[in-house]
Write an enzyme that holds these catalytic residues in place. Structure first.
Site, PDB file in Angstrom:
ATOM      1  N   SER A   1       0.989  -1.131  -0.177  1.00  0.00           N
ATOM      2  CA  SER A   1       0.009  -0.022  -0.014  1.00  0.00           C
ATOM      3  C   SER A   1       0.634   1.187  -0.175  1.00  0.00           C
ATOM      4  O   SER A   1       2.024   1.704  -1.173  1.00  0.00           O
ATOM      5  CB  SER A   1      -0.985  -0.206   1.595  1.00  0.00           C
TER       6      SER A   1
ATOM      7  N   ASP B   1      -9.894  -3.739  -5.051  1.00  0.00           N
ATOM      8  CA  ASP B   1      -9.212  -2.826  -4.615  1.00  0.00           C
ATOM      9  C   ASP B   1     -10.411  -1.344  -4.501  1.00  0.00           C
ATOM     10  O   ASP B   1      -9.757  -0.931  -5.892  1.00  0.00           O
ATOM     11  CB  ASP B   1      -7.770  -2.986  -4.064  1.00  0.00           C
TER      12      ASP B   1
ATOM     13  N   HIS C   1      -7.867  -4.823  -1.255  1.00  0.00           N
ATOM     14  CA  HIS C   1      -7.486  -4.131  -1.092  1.00  0.00           C
ATOM     15  C   HIS C   1      -6.534  -4.931  -0.309  1.00  0.00           C
ATOM     16  O   HIS C   1      -4.896  -5.105   0.011  1.00  0.00           O
ATOM     17  CB  HIS C   1      -6.995  -2.695   0.022  1.00  0.00           C
TER      18      HIS C   1
END
Length: 708
Positions: free
Chosen positions: A561, A648, A680
């Protein structure tokens, strides 16, 4: 380094280039891979499928190693197991896992009596008297490739279950209610909600939130059970696109707290739990740059609020105010202390628990209301993680805690408040003869370019010798994150053992932008200081090489991320330092995303990264480090694996897809793996997750020449 890749010629997918011009602050950019953003375009889906096929072909020689790692993870895990029961109301609540099942089963059993605070010892295969199954995730997931729970709560009287499910991976949940005793589903069904819905203390209402077009939770709703959802009451709406909204009830059941916050400013509102249609009342009016959180208690017979805030207190202080007049007189109960970051307060009837950070570690202390005094809980290991467990009761004589370290499997303790005794209730079982004494952990410090000392946490297996000493330079897996004041704390990982037992050292670079060393640590790694995050990580890598812990041909970096942004940035800054880079759901096209306020969460993110749309200096700064913008023609890149998910909603799949295409232009060996039915957090289900991690670890071992 031994390269064991399949020698058969396999050609990577070719991504077409299409002109796509954008101009900001007089700077024109032709983003030739932006067409990959069209998620529903058949050509885009075909390209992603081709990328997956290419990755499969390039890693087919690792199939046996992947299977072995999966079997190792599975073999170390007690597949049929039970959690430690948590008391709430007249029941003990706990979870089951069953061998062969992807998802957990939520259960409960009755208390022996009102004074029963000792959780029953549960053993696999042994029936639990009076057990009721509340929710079986495996049943709920039938017919779906993805399944996730976003809300799970039982009413105070134990009669109703509220739960929210996502079967797409887009973090949008459908709320449902169930009568637990009969198993009957109620007619109430609310689609399109955000995670974290709550039942009111009287069991009559559901409080939930929904999102706007940018996927920002912006509205809090009140649903009366049994009524048509179309008639739900809007309790609160936040029009400012910079702020998230959430809601939940105090442990005392006295108030509903509506929380409004950006990454630098917050405001909280109270609604009496017995009058939920009342107008929400602000505790402190919001002020730019001031954050606070509120906890309710009753002290000396008076309703009070404990407010944790950072007004003129960078690492926060704790004050007490009257609930009836929260903007009135403040009493400081824990004064600000630089370097001791107060993180949170959990209030109970007779005491509170303070969570804070000092010297890069989490701490917990018991807080005495009458004396406003803290008594810290002490632990022996030099590196550890401790935090509050499930403590839903208002007046417990014991506190549930979670504890662990790099070498100590996660443990559940009950802390007896009256005596200070710590009672071990359960430790995560690690099968296969695991002994914590076979492994060592250490904290060392690297020096950044500006002289700042960066903490580094490491763990390795002793039988291979001490890295940099009698063990020599070793293969090393270096992890980093460094955003949102999020801290990477020491914890034991079953899957990581598959690396450690092959001689790999695992390390965490606690770079600026995280929260390990207090609020200033975070502030020095965000906005126009963001480059510190990247240069800190490079400094840690260089330190580990220079001190003999590892060498560049045996060093693999990983982050996910916002940590994936870190991976892309360091690959551009110092490609010569790494043999491989593993980037999970990576935020590598940061400038494009943060320029577009129509994309999910962009406006909220301006407090973290800056606003390049309206500020030319921020635009230039972000463009100087955004990985996609800065792929180098002159660099010999390390091997790169980017892992993403089609659904995501936080970091769109298009970012790593564009990045990989651009890397290939300069000859980089880059792979893209896109899960076509995940979000995600990756795939759902524990076996699927283990296989996904086995894939990544096999690739990593191949990079450092340890694929067996």
């Amino acid at each position: 380094m031994t390269d064991t890749r399949d020698a058969a010629p396999v050609q990577p997918p070719h991504a077409d280039t299409r002109d796509h011009l954008r101009t900001h602050h007089g700077d024109e950019v032709n983003d030739r891979y932006e067409w990959l953003r069209a998620k529903d375009d058949a050509a885009v889906l075909a390209h992603l499928e081709a990328e997956n096929a290419y990755t499969d072909a390039r890693t087919t020689h690792l199939a046996g190693l992947r299977d072995r790692i999966f079997d190792e993870i599975k073999g170390r895990t007690l597949e049929t197991d039970l959690s430690v029961p948590t008391r709430r109301g007249s029941w003990w609540y706990y979870g089951r896992t069953v061998e062969g099942s992807e998802y957990g089963i939520q259960c409960r059993a009755p208390l022996a009596g009102d004074d029963d605070w000792t959780p029953p010892v549960l053993e696999p295969g042994v029936p639990v008297p009076g057990e009721q199954i509340i929710l079986d995730g495996n049943v709920e997931a039938e017919g779906h490739d993805f399944f996730s729970l976003g809300s799970f709560e039982v009413s105070t009287d134990g009669a109703l279950l509220l739960y929210g499910t996502d079967v797409e991976g887009d973090e949008r949940y459908t709320l449902r209610l169930r009568d637990i005793a009969s198993g009957k589903q109620l007619a109430d069904e609310i689609p399109g909600t955000f995670a974290g819905a709550s039942l009111s203390p009287d069991g009559r209402f559901v409080v939930y939130s929904t999102v706007d077009d940018a996927w920002r939770p912006d509205t809090v709703w009140l649903h009366e059970i049994g009524a048509d959802a179309a008639s739900d009451t809007r309790l609160f709406h936040e029009p400012d696109e910079r702020y998230w909204v959430g809601a939940g009830f105090t442990r005392s059941d006295r108030y509903l707290v509506i929380e409004v916050g950006s990454s630098i400013t917050s405001e909280e509102f109270l609604v009496p739990a017995d009058d939920l249609r009342a107008e929400p009342r602000s505790v402190w009016p919001r002020r730019e740059g001031v954050e606070y959180s509120v906890s309710h208690a009753v002290v000396g017979g008076e309703d009070v609020l404990y407010v944790l805030h950072n007004e003129d207190a960078v690492d926060f202080e704790l004050v007490r105010v009257r609930a009836s007049d929260p903007t009135g007189e403040r009493t400081v109960v824990i004064a600000h202390e630089s370097g001791r970051r107060l993180d949170g307060l959990s209030t109970f009837r007779d005491f509170a628990v303070v969570g804070y950070r000092r010297d890069g570690l989490q701490r917990l202390a018991l807080f005495d209301y009458a004396r406003s005094a803290m008594a810290e809980l002490e632990f022996a290991e030099p590196l550890y993680t401790v935090g509050m467990g499930g403590n839903p009761e208002w007046a417990p004589p014991v506190l549930r805690l979670g504890y662990g370290s790099f070498v100590t499997p996660g443990a559940v303790y009950d802390y007896v408040v009256a005596s200070g005794e710590l009672i071990l209730r359960k430790q995560q079982p690690v099968l296969g003869g695991y002994e914590s004494s076979d492994y060592a952990q250490e904290r060392l410090w690297a020096t950044a370019d500006d002289g700042t000392r960066i903490p580094v946490s490491l763990v390795w297996k002793r039988s291979f010798g001490t890295p940099g000493g009698d063990g020599g330079a070793r293969a090393l897996h270096l992890y980093g994150y460094g955003s949102y004041e999020h801290s990477i704390d020491p914890s034991m990982s079953v899957s990581r053992l598959s690396l450690l037992d092959r001689g790999v050292v695992f390390a965490v670079a606690h770079v600026r932008g995280g929260g390990e060393m207090g609020r200033r640590w975070y502030e020095e790694g965000k906005l126009l200081h963001k480059r510190n995050t990247f240069t800190d990580f490079v400094a840690v890598a260089r330190h580990l090489v220079d001190t003999g812990w590892t060498s560049p041909d045996r060093l693999v970096a990983e982050g996910g991320s916002a940590g994936g942004l870190l991976m892309g940035a360091v690959a551009n800054l110092a490609p010569e330092l790494f043999a491989g880079v593993l980037a999970a759901v990576p935020f590598v096209d940061a400038l494009t995303t943060i320029l577009d306020p129509s994309l999910p969460l962009t406006v909220i993110e301006w407090d973290e990264w800056g606003d390049p749309l309206h500020d030319a200096d921020v635009y230039a700064y972000m463009k100087s480090y955004s990985p996609y913008e800065n792929v180098r023609e002159d660099a010999a890149y390390p091997r790169i694996l980017a892992v993403t998910s089609l659904n995501d909603t936080r970091v769109l799949y298009v970012e790593p897809a564009k990045w990989v295409a651009r890397l290939r232009e300069v000859g980089a060996d880059a792979l893209l793996k896109c899960e076509m039915s995940a979000g995600h957090g990756g795939v759902s289900g524990r076996y699927n997750s283990w296989r996904e991690r086995a894939f990544e670890l096999a690739w990593l071992l191949d990079v450092v020449g340890l694929a067996d």
